[in-house]
Design a protein around this motif. Sequence first.
Motif, short mmCIF file in Angstrom:
data_model
loop_
_atom_site.label_atom_id
_atom_site.label_comp_id
_atom_site.label_asym_id
_atom_site.label_seq_id
_atom_site.Cartn_x
_atom_site.Cartn_y
_atom_site.Cartn_z
N ALA A 744 0.77 -1.45 0.20
CA ALA A 744 -0.01 0.18 0.50
C ALA A 744 0.83 1.39 -0.15
O ALA A 744 0.47 2.64 -1.09
CB ALA A 744 -0.95 0.06 1.55
N GLU A 745 2.17 1.47 0.49
CA GLU A 745 2.99 2.70 0.47
C GLU A 745 3.38 2.71 -0.97
O GLU A 745 3.95 4.16 -0.91
CB GLU A 745 3.51 2.42 1.75
N GLU A 746 4.28 1.22 -1.54
CA GLU A 746 4.27 1.87 -3.02
C GLU A 746 3.52 2.21 -3.07
O GLU A 746 3.83 3.27 -4.18
CB GLU A 746 4.67 0.16 -2.94
N ARG A 747 1.96 1.97 -3.31
CA ARG A 747 2.06 2.45 -4.39
C ARG A 747 0.84 3.82 -4.19
O ARG A 747 0.67 4.86 -5.02
CB ARG A 747 -0.16 1.75 -3.70
N GLU A 748 1.17 4.53 -3.30
CA GLU A 748 1.07 5.53 -2.42
C GLU A 748 2.41 6.36 -2.49
O GLU A 748 2.47 7.76 -2.50
CB GLU A 748 0.46 5.93 -0.93
N GLU A 796 8.62 5.57 14.23
CA GLU A 796 9.21 5.21 13.17
C GLU A 796 8.22 6.90 12.03
O GLU A 796 7.62 7.56 12.52
CB GLU A 796 7.91 4.26 12.45
N LEU A 797 8.36 7.14 10.93
CA LEU A 797 7.83 8.14 9.81
C LEU A 797 7.62 7.80 8.36
O LEU A 797 8.44 6.94 8.20
CB LEU A 797 9.01 9.19 10.01
N ALA A 798 6.83 8.24 7.97
CA ALA A 798 6.08 7.58 6.72
C ALA A 798 7.50 8.71 5.89
O ALA A 798 6.64 9.78 5.63
CB ALA A 798 5.31 7.40 6.36
N VAL A 799 7.51 8.26 4.46
CA VAL A 799 8.69 9.22 4.08
C VAL A 799 8.64 9.40 2.46
O VAL A 799 8.43 8.47 2.03
CB VAL A 799 10.40 9.22 4.42
N GLU A 800 8.39 10.69 2.48
CA GLU A 800 7.95 10.38 0.44
C GLU A 800 9.46 9.99 -0.14
O GLU A 800 10.51 9.63 0.26
CB GLU A 800 7.95 12.18 -0.04
N ARG A 801 8.70 10.00 -1.00
CA ARG A 801 9.76 8.89 -2.21
C ARG A 801 10.38 10.35 -3.44
O ARG A 801 10.12 11.31 -3.43
CB ARG A 801 9.52 8.43 -3.12
N VAL A 864 21.38 8.33 2.32
CA VAL A 864 20.16 7.05 1.16
C VAL A 864 19.36 7.90 0.71
O VAL A 864 18.26 8.67 2.00
CB VAL A 864 19.53 5.67 2.21
N ARG A 865 18.83 7.27 -0.39
CA ARG A 865 18.43 8.45 -1.32
C ARG A 865 17.00 7.68 -1.76
O ARG A 865 16.80 6.37 -2.29
CB ARG A 865 18.87 9.01 -2.55
N LEU A 866 15.89 8.03 -2.03
CA LEU A 866 15.13 6.93 -1.80
C LEU A 866 14.63 7.30 -2.99
O LEU A 866 13.32 8.31 -3.55
CB LEU A 866 13.88 7.07 -0.63
N HIS A 867 15.09 7.11 -4.45
CA HIS A 867 14.67 7.59 -5.79
C HIS A 867 13.59 7.17 -5.85
O HIS A 867 12.30 5.76 -5.48
CB HIS A 867 15.38 6.68 -6.74
N PRO A 868 11.31 7.65 -6.48
CA PRO A 868 11.14 7.09 -6.96
C PRO A 868 10.90 6.02 -7.72
O PRO A 868 11.79 5.74 -8.66
CB PRO A 868 10.53 8.86 -8.25
#
Length: 882
Positions: A744-748, A796-801, A864-868
């Motif tokens: 679900a988080e991947e879809r968002e 914990e924290l929800a982080v944007e790509r 660490v970079r969270l690429h889209p």
Amino acid sequence: MSAAVPPRGDDEAVRTKTGDAQPGELTTRRLATVRSHPALTRLAELAARLTGAPWAQVSLGADSQAVAAAAGSDVSVTGAEVPLAAALCAAAATSAGPLVVADAAADERVASLPPVRSGPVRSCLGVPLRGQDGTVLGALCVFGPEPRTWRASDVALLDDLAVAAVTELELSALAVQYEASRLRWQLSIEAAGIGSYDWDLLTGELEWDDRLLEMFGYDRAGFGGRIEAFYERVHPEDLPRVTRALEAAIAACGEFEAEYRVELPGVGTRWIFARGRALGDESGRAVRLLGAAYDTTARKDTDTRLARVLETMSVGYASYDRQWLITYVNAEAERLIGMSREDVLGRNVWELFPAAVGSPIEEHYREAVATGQPVSFDAHYPDPLNAWYEIRATPTPEGLSVYFLDVTARRVAQEEAEDARRAAEDARGEAEAAREGAERTAQRMQLLSGVNEALAATVGLEEAVGRLARLVVPGLAQWCIVSAVDDRAGEDSGRGMRDLGWWHEDPALREVLERYASLRLPALAEDAPARRALRSGQPVLVREAAVQAIGSALHSAEARALLAELAPRSVLFLPLHAGGRVLGLLSLFSSDPERHATDAVVGTGLDVAARAGLALDNARLYTQQQRLAEGLQRSMLTSPPEPDHLQIVVRYRPAARAAQVGGDWYDAFLQPDGGTVLVIGDVMGHDVDAAAAMGQIRSLLRGIGYSSGGTPAAVLSSLDATMQGLGVETTATALVARVEQTAAEEREGLTRLRWSNAGHPPPVLVSPEGTVTVLDGRHPGLLLGVAPEFPRADSELAVERGSTVLLYTDGLIERRGQSLDEGLERLVGVLADLAGADLDGLCDGILERMLPASLDDDVALVAVRLHPQDRPRPPEAGPATH
């Protein structure tokens, strides 16, 4: 309003009666609790009977009218809610005075209301109910089925009954409020587990509530109600102390306070904390003792376990409360300060250690308490301790916890080495000055002194060469180039040479010289004067026509053109010797005929070359040792993985002291379920032992994190317990983070960052838009190696790509004369400036902007970079590995 009532006989004019009563405050909230009350019904019945009206109502409320009481033919409306716009009583409640309606159908104020338009009401009389502050609470109204002329006495009667209604409402509301307050107090006491007691000192009767009976293991029937029942339960070792405290409180008619053990049959020992106060009669004699008590066994057990852990630590530990009173010291602390805990507990730290007042110790302690952030520093305490300590101070809710090591031996060794170096330099300077003789000029002495001071302070090869180039211009030449021999090329031909420094006294020619230095070495022929000087190890002097002599040995046309623009007339090539080998070449150029290389210049140049050779040799050795130290440190660190659409970059920068390895480390690895784990840590100490301990802790954490697949808090807890079990006697800070994602988080377009902190600086988040946030999370946990049994928590924290997370060690933000908060604020500013850079550029830019030229502490980074994930994996993230 009086004009609306026609006179009847000698009746007095209708009047408005206000201010005859002073009811208490009655808020709308409290009004809601008394909307239905028998006394209001009796007032409504009295109003109907005395005015001869068939119906009466008491209505309450502002937004709508609620019928609180009714009298007459229809009392079923009691409790009904009537909209404000449809209520006859609302007109009375909002009027300036009494509402007098003789013929409702003909009165425009009420003719359109439902009770008049389609109901039985044809006449109405109402008065508002007003609180003490003038707030309208409702209305008292009477109604009739026929038109009626109301008398002034009817109005006066309703005014008096309205005052009585308001008074009754106020009393009812106060009763409800009192009962609610009493219930809240009772529930609070029960929730806190507090029991109460009352001891009549004249009759000897002792009363306990149910909670206190339960704490002491009695039931109501088995409790004798005398003080002997209390004494029977108190532990024999504590009984004399408790008895003395009771007797003192009774004798002074004062307060009683004690914490003691009780022995419960079939249960065992419990701890109780009790407080009380003796009450006296008119003569001041105590007649009663009232108080409360609660069970403190759980806190005592926790304190005992913590004390056992602290007593076995090889690090000194002390805790202070918020008044700076010492509340605990362990055995190692007693040894380090040379005092027993009986001598220090309960004492003010600034009074016990007066030399700390106004020192860096007080400054850092107060900084930690004020900011809520841990601090680490070295500090010296003078006699009688006369010792150096490495200190880490961590704020707690109770005050401050301090861990300290005696590092006097290390500091003494460093100071002795520095003294020896200065003594050697002084001896060389004196010997050289004796050889120079009287013919040396003041300028030459000043030049040599500057060379000595500048080169003695250098540690890096490039720094030493760069300083030397600027030192000899313009004292010995108008421009110069300093070259170093590359160790990898050997000494056979002199080809392994690099130009590392150059300078020109004319700013307009510095770019020309820089370009020439970048071209000349590859273009030099074998018979060039510079190569002859390197091969022979002897000075080579070109006194005249240097452009032709040097240019003829250059294979590059551009290099020859640049040389012609620089136009040297003479040049002196001086090999730089040390340890029986040639390490470099100092090339001195002059274009002015009046500044050619005289014998005095050659002599001074030889002295400068001798000093420069030693400095270059020291710089070369330092560089080798630093590479060795860095290689040793890096050998214990591995390359990060490359999980899908995650780019991880690591950096390690060792301290500036040669061969100095420390305890900073980083790590990154994948767990079996696909989660990516990031680790940053710092072992206390700066020596080989610290590096060895770092290697142990890093390997343990890596194995536990992979095999268990646990959360960061679980991994840190397991690591702490394993360190204790395997006898790894050290303390360390660490921060473990896990990057994970549900479908679900991947879809968002989100990724979850979960982390746990063991006394380490907080992570920093850079959003895709460049916003920088310090992730404080929960309060930093205890250091590793202190108390393994204490629980650790995850944040914990929800982080944007597209976001970037940075972990780092304290060497990045901690400086002498700069607080951790200031360092962290500076880091946030640097990250905001670099937010648009690629990840490698971001990390390199952080190190370049944050670190001084000479580091006192190691620095490690993990970014660490969270690429889209809605596009292909970018090339800079590398090939994905799982």
